[in-house]
Design a protein around this motif. Structure first.
Motif, PDB file in Angstrom:
ATOM      1  N   ILE A  53      32.394  39.517  48.752  1.00  0.00           N
ATOM      2  CA  ILE A  53      31.278  39.903  49.627  1.00  0.00           C
ATOM      3  C   ILE A  53      29.950  39.808  48.874  1.00  0.00           C
ATOM      4  N   PHE A  54      28.932  39.300  49.561  1.00  0.00           N
ATOM      5  CA  PHE A  54      27.563  39.257  49.029  1.00  0.00           C
ATOM      6  C   PHE A  54      26.662  39.940  50.056  1.00  0.00           C
ATOM      7  N   VAL A  55      25.983  40.992  49.637  1.00  0.00           N
ATOM      8  CA  VAL A  55      25.040  41.672  50.526  1.00  0.00           C
ATOM      9  C   VAL A  55      23.638  41.262  50.128  1.00  0.00           C
ATOM     10  N   LEU A  56      22.882  40.698  51.083  1.00  0.00           N
ATOM     11  CA  LEU A  56      21.515  40.251  50.825  1.00  0.00           C
ATOM     12  C   LEU A  56      20.523  41.286  51.334  1.00  0.00           C
ATOM     13  N   ASP A  57      19.443  41.484  50.579  1.00  0.00           N
ATOM     14  CA  ASP A  57      18.413  42.418  51.055  1.00  0.00           C
ATOM     15  C   ASP A  57      17.719  41.874  52.296  1.00  0.00           C
ATOM     16  N   ALA A  58      17.648  40.538  52.409  1.00  0.00           N
ATOM     17  CA  ALA A  58      17.075  39.886  53.590  1.00  0.00           C
ATOM     18  C   ALA A  58      17.462  38.418  53.577  1.00  0.00           C
ATOM     19  N   LEU A  59      17.469  37.806  54.744  1.00  0.00           N
ATOM     20  CA  LEU A  59      17.743  36.374  54.848  1.00  0.00           C
ATOM     21  C   LEU A  59      16.800  35.794  55.898  1.00  0.00           C
ATOM     22  N   THR A  60      15.699  35.235  55.406  1.00  0.00           N
ATOM     23  CA  THR A  60      14.696  34.662  56.305  1.00  0.00           C
ATOM     24  C   THR A  60      14.290  33.284  55.790  1.00  0.00           C
ATOM     25  N   LEU A  61      14.154  32.352  56.707  1.00  0.00           N
ATOM     26  CA  LEU A  61      13.716  30.999  56.363  1.00  0.00           C
ATOM     27  C   LEU A  61      12.488  30.664  57.187  1.00  0.00           C
ATOM     28  N   ASP A  62      11.528  30.008  56.564  1.00  0.00           N
ATOM     29  CA  ASP A  62      10.276  29.674  57.260  1.00  0.00           C
ATOM     30  C   ASP A  62      10.449  28.573  58.295  1.00  0.00           C
ATOM     31  N   ALA A  63      11.439  27.710  58.063  1.00  0.00           N
ATOM     32  CA  ALA A  63      11.656  26.594  58.980  1.00  0.00           C
ATOM     33  C   ALA A  63      13.142  26.248  59.010  1.00  0.00           C
ATOM     34  N   ILE A  64      13.494  25.420  59.982  1.00  0.00           N
ATOM     35  CA  ILE A  64      14.882  24.955  60.079  1.00  0.00           C
ATOM     36  C   ILE A  64      15.075  23.847  59.042  1.00  0.00           C
ATOM     37  N   LYS A  65      15.746  24.185  57.963  1.00  0.00           N
ATOM     38  CA  LYS A  65      15.915  23.223  56.881  1.00  0.00           C
ATOM     39  C   LYS A  65      17.241  23.478  56.166  1.00  0.00           C
ATOM     40  N   THR A  66      18.161  22.526  56.299  1.00  0.00           N
ATOM     41  CA  THR A  66      19.479  22.672  55.677  1.00  0.00           C
ATOM     42  C   THR A  66      19.364  22.864  54.174  1.00  0.00           C
ATOM     43  N   LYS A  67      18.418  22.151  53.569  1.00  0.00           N
ATOM     44  CA  LYS A  67      18.237  22.215  52.115  1.00  0.00           C
ATOM     45  C   LYS A  67      17.926  23.640  51.658  1.00  0.00           C
ATOM     46  N   SER A  68      17.177  24.373  52.456  1.00  0.00           N
ATOM     47  CA  SER A  68      16.827  25.752  52.105  1.00  0.00           C
ATOM     48  C   SER A  68      18.069  26.641  52.091  1.00  0.00           C
ATOM     49  N   MET A  69      18.929  26.473  53.090  1.00  0.00           N
ATOM     50  CA  MET A  69      20.150  27.272  53.142  1.00  0.00           C
ATOM     51  C   MET A  69      21.113  26.894  52.014  1.00  0.00           C
ATOM     52  N   VAL A  70      21.183  25.604  51.702  1.00  0.00           N
ATOM     53  CA  VAL A  70      22.010  25.153  50.576  1.00  0.00           C
ATOM     54  C   VAL A  70      21.516  25.793  49.285  1.00  0.00           C
ATOM     55  N   GLY A  71      20.183  25.916  49.162  1.00  0.00           N
ATOM     56  CA  GLY A  71      19.594  26.546  47.978  1.00  0.00           C
ATOM     57  C   GLY A  71      20.004  28.006  47.845  1.00  0.00           C
ATOM     58  N   VAL A  72      20.045  28.721  48.967  1.00  0.00           N
ATOM     59  CA  VAL A  72      20.464  30.131  48.964  1.00  0.00           C
ATOM     60  C   VAL A  72      21.923  30.238  48.513  1.00  0.00           C
ATOM     61  N   LEU A  73      22.778  29.374  49.072  1.00  0.00           N
ATOM     62  CA  LEU A  73      24.198  29.402  48.718  1.00  0.00           C
ATOM     63  C   LEU A  73      24.416  29.053  47.251  1.00  0.00           C
ATOM     64  N   ASN A  74      23.654  28.080  46.760  1.00  0.00           N
ATOM     65  CA  ASN A  74      23.766  27.705  45.341  1.00  0.00           C
ATOM     66  C   ASN A  74      23.308  28.838  44.434  1.00  0.00           C
ATOM     67  N   SER A  75      22.273  29.544  44.858  1.00  0.00           N
ATOM     68  CA  SER A  75      21.766  30.673  44.062  1.00  0.00           C
ATOM     69  C   SER A  75      22.821  31.776  43.945  1.00  0.00           C
ATOM     70  N   LEU A  76      23.608  31.943  45.023  1.00  0.00           N
ATOM     71  CA  LEU A  76      24.675  32.948  45.015  1.00  0.00           C
ATOM     72  C   LEU A  76      25.961  32.412  44.368  1.00  0.00           C
ATOM     73  N   LYS A  77      25.916  31.130  43.965  1.00  0.00           N
ATOM     74  CA  LYS A  77      27.070  30.452  43.358  1.00  0.00           C
ATOM     75  C   LYS A  77      28.271  30.416  44.306  1.00  0.00           C
ATOM     76  N   VAL A  78      27.948  30.162  45.572  1.00  0.00           N
ATOM     77  CA  VAL A  78      28.986  30.014  46.590  1.00  0.00           C
ATOM     78  C   VAL A  78      29.319  28.530  46.707  1.00  0.00           C
ATOM     79  N   ASP A  79      30.475  28.146  46.224  1.00  0.00           N
ATOM     80  CA  ASP A  79      30.871  26.736  46.258  1.00  0.00           C
ATOM     81  C   ASP A  79      32.101  26.504  47.133  1.00  0.00           C
TER      82      ASP A  79
END
Length: 207
Positions: free
Chosen positions: A123-149
């Motif tokens: 389980i990963f609990v995030l303090d917030a999850l907000t994106l400024d625009a619809i962008k797959t790359k941004s979400m991939v960046g969040v997952l990579n930061s959490l080391k979710v592979d």
């Protein structure tokens, strides 16, 4: 009460959060989990399979040969079950596979599923999850930061089109709202990513 790290979108630990023992620290009941998952899969079945009986197969109106005197077995129709292209005996017909489970059982299963993610450190609990625009790359960046592979279920508390549409093209990643959360999805995905606000709503519903 179980305590887990609180992450930001950069994958940094910014604190910790106490999870409700009633929801995220319950006893894992494998039998109930299995029963509820089977129920969910059964309710998803379309039940549209169908076979034709002797009376529904085209043709076969005429008796293929006379009853007696040919030396062959008597036959009434070339569409009987023993003939090639004949009707099917006791074959499947359209039906509903849907059945209901007691609410109490479903609550136990949900708590068991959530607890299994905490006990398995999935389980990963995030303090917030907000994106400024619809962008797959941004979400991939969040997952990579959490080391979710591996596969992941992302749970948010309210409608967020940017998050949902940014994640929908990532293989093995699904987003869900608190009110659409179900046992099958929790168990299916390897990692369980949930926002702090969504945790509060889950505890409010199931505590």
């Amino acid at each position: 009460m179980p305590k887990v790290d609180l992450y930001n979108m950069k994958g940094e630990v910014v604190g910790d959060i106490q999870l409700c023992d009633n929801v995220f620290g319950a006893e894992v009941n494998k039998e109930v989990l299995h029963a509820v998952v089977v129920n969910q899969l059964a309710n998803k079945r379309q039940g549209t399979q169908s076979t034709k009986t002797k009376s529904e197969v085209r043709g076969g109106g005429k008796k293929p040969w006379r009853q007696k005197g040919t030396g062959r077995a008597r036959q009434g129709s070339i569409r009987s079950a023993q003939w090639i292209k004949g009707g099917i005996v006791l074959g499947p017909k359209p039906r509903s596979y849907r059945y209901t489970m007691p609410k109490k059982v479903k609550r136990i299963a949900m708590k068991s599923a959530l607890t299994s993610k905490v006990s398995g450190n999935e389980i990963f609990v995030l303090d917030a999850l907000t994106l400024d625009a619809i962008k797959t790359k941004s979400m991939v960046g969040v997952l990579n930061s959490l080391k979710v592979d591996s596969s992941a279920l992302i749970v948010i508390d309210s409608k967020n089109e940017n998050v949902v549409k940014s994640a929908r093209n990532i293989p093995g990643v699904k987003t869900a709202y608190v009110n659409t959360l179900n046992v099958f999805d929790i168990l299916k995905y390897d990692k369980f990513i949930i926002t702090k606000d969504a945790v509060e709503k889950v505890e409010e519903v199931y505590a």
